[in-house]
Write an enzyme that holds these catalytic residues in place. Sequence first.
Site, PDB file in Angstrom:
ATOM      1  N   SER A 121      38.598  43.982  35.918  1.00  0.00           N
ATOM      2  CA  SER A 121      38.888  42.684  35.307  1.00  0.00           C
ATOM      3  C   SER A 121      40.235  42.859  34.578  1.00  0.00           C
ATOM      4  O   SER A 121      40.675  41.628  34.267  1.00  0.00           O
ATOM      5  CB  SER A 121      37.745  42.398  34.676  1.00  0.00           C
ATOM      6  OG  SER A 121      37.543  43.172  33.366  1.00  0.00           O
ATOM      7  N   LYS A 129      44.611  42.162  26.018  1.00  0.00           N
ATOM      8  CA  LYS A 129      43.591  41.433  27.018  1.00  0.00           C
ATOM      9  C   LYS A 129      42.908  40.255  26.302  1.00  0.00           C
ATOM     10  O   LYS A 129      42.404  40.454  25.350  1.00  0.00           O
ATOM     11  CB  LYS A 129      42.382  42.360  27.448  1.00  0.00           C
ATOM     12  CG  LYS A 129      41.574  41.814  28.600  1.00  0.00           C
ATOM     13  CD  LYS A 129      40.668  42.761  29.199  1.00  0.00           C
ATOM     14  CE  LYS A 129      39.637  42.295  30.309  1.00  0.00           C
ATOM     15  NZ  LYS A 129      38.818  43.378  30.818  1.00  0.00           N
ATOM     16  N   SER A 132      36.827  48.446  34.629  1.00  0.00           N
ATOM     17  CA  SER A 132      37.724  47.555  34.559  1.00  0.00           C
ATOM     18  C   SER A 132      39.136  47.882  34.018  1.00  0.00           C
ATOM     19  O   SER A 132      40.156  47.127  33.838  1.00  0.00           O
ATOM     20  CB  SER A 132      37.288  46.274  33.900  1.00  0.00           C
ATOM     21  OG  SER A 132      36.719  45.267  34.655  1.00  0.00           O
TER      22      SER A 132
HETATM   23  N1  GLN Z   1      34.243  45.120  38.554  1.00  0.00           N
HETATM   24  C1  GLN Z   1      32.924  45.343  37.639  1.00  0.00           C
HETATM   25  C2  GLN Z   1      32.444  44.138  37.604  1.00  0.00           C
HETATM   26  O1  GLN Z   1      32.777  43.033  38.171  1.00  0.00           O
HETATM   27  C3  GLN Z   1      33.303  45.824  36.307  1.00  0.00           C
HETATM   28  C4  GLN Z   1      33.706  44.899  35.474  1.00  0.00           C
HETATM   29  C5  GLN Z   1      34.414  45.386  34.239  1.00  0.00           C
HETATM   30  O2  GLN Z   1      34.586  47.125  33.934  1.00  0.00           O
HETATM   31  N2  GLN Z   1      34.508  44.734  33.277  1.00  0.00           N
HETATM   32  O3  GLN Z   1      31.209  43.922  36.556  1.00  0.00           O
END
Ligand code: GLN
Length: 494
Positions: free
Chosen positions: A152, A77, A176
């Site tokens: 994400s 990532k 995410s």
């Molecule tokens: N979807 C959540 C957010 O937008 C979690 C994102 C994440 O775990 N990095 O904050």
Amino acid sequence: MIFKTAAELGELIASGETTAVEVAQAHLERIEQVEGKVNAFLHVSAERALEQAAAVDARRAAGEELGPLAGVPIAHKDVFTTKDMPTTCASKILEGWVPPYDATVTTRLREAGLVILGKTNMDEFAMGSSTENSAYGPTSNPWDLSRIPGGSSGGSSAAVAAYEAPLATGTDTGGSIRQPAAVTGLVGMKPTYGGSSRFGLVAFASSLDTPGPFARNVLDAALLHEAFSGHDPRDSTSISEPVPPVVEAARQADVAGLRIGVVKEFSGEGYQAGVLNRFNETVELLESLGAKVVEVSCPSFDYALSSYYLIAPSEASSNLARFDAMRYGLRVGDDGTRSAEEVMALTRAAGFGPEVKRRIILGTYALSSGYYDAYYGKAQQVRTLIARDFEAAFGQVDVLISPTTPTTAFPIGERADDPMAMYLADLCTIPSNMAGNAAISVPCGLADEDGLPVGLQIMAPVLADDRCYRVGAAVEKALEDRWGGPLLRKAPAL
Ligand code: GLN
């Protein structure tokens, strides 16, 4: 070659039946073939990957003892620093930035002999649930290219589901890893907070951010978890306890005598029927395998999402202050006539996307004097209540289960202009970030309505990560017997 598991590839390389270079080449060819459709990578590092693979082959030839994943390719990532590749977090503000050091997770991947193919697409600074917030275009779900791969860490989930890599890294701040794993038919694990190092991980919300693995099966996820986790003196919140026996648990794969709690708050309205059908069948399956299943109520979980959207943006507003046009990447308007403040403002206006700006504004507001107690302070109190709900629940049961997400993968664009709808994707995953405990998502079937993957979430107490793997592997084994093989066999849309 590309359809093999990471464990199988590791064995084939170790036994000399193939080489790390051949395995890397096969995956680089696959990337060439499908990237035009998937867009999982922000950066592919073919030359470096082949060099790393050749180095593993040379170490092996010299008789060195190497770990089970030596020579296995991985997609990384783009939130982890890498000194030989750019690190952008899918933001224009870091375009082209090559960090001067490796994240601890990156270092450990290299030490384990994993071959880094490149850096994967993501929501900008890990803010989002669909990978549509990337400044470099969305990633497609290999099950249906018109749909999101989750977020994400959507580039990582798509790369593994598209067989571009057998393994990938992710980070989970609110879901995410688990949410993208669920909607692409993969296994994705959020370790106990502090169990995997944040050193060199570009910070979003430091009290929640947790690196973890993606794989196409439970054992592969456990092998990768073990490879990069464990104490790191460079991370002040790293825990010093040994990594729980996750690989052993993945091999154990039984639930006989375990007490499993179904979270009462995570079903009903707002959940897709096909998701609930697969979830309910899995509950029956677990009972048939000898687990004792009971319903457990965790009333504070209803407030997890709202409190997360105060705490995460608050921490983000502070963390993202470092992108000031002086230290990294982009600088706009520095023509000799403007002040440092003006250059800073112009750079941040041009470099951050709309969701990142929304979070910075929200977080700054929640932390401002006069509102601090009402918003940030209250959210922290809710966080304590969530941890207490978990504590009470784990007094009665060994693990908790729920659907990972309320729906399957939604169409690209459907929620792009509706942040509230987007935020709901993490309804079931956020409590484990708030409390810091371990949680995994494993595939549990396809929804009736759309034929898309559904994830089962298994939550375990802090430092009981092995239970997630034990239960996940048991479910995987039983379902594969039923299906006559894994859920994901070939990327259906490729
Ligand atoms: N979807 C959540 C957010 O937008 C979690 C994102 C994440 O775990 N990095 O904050």
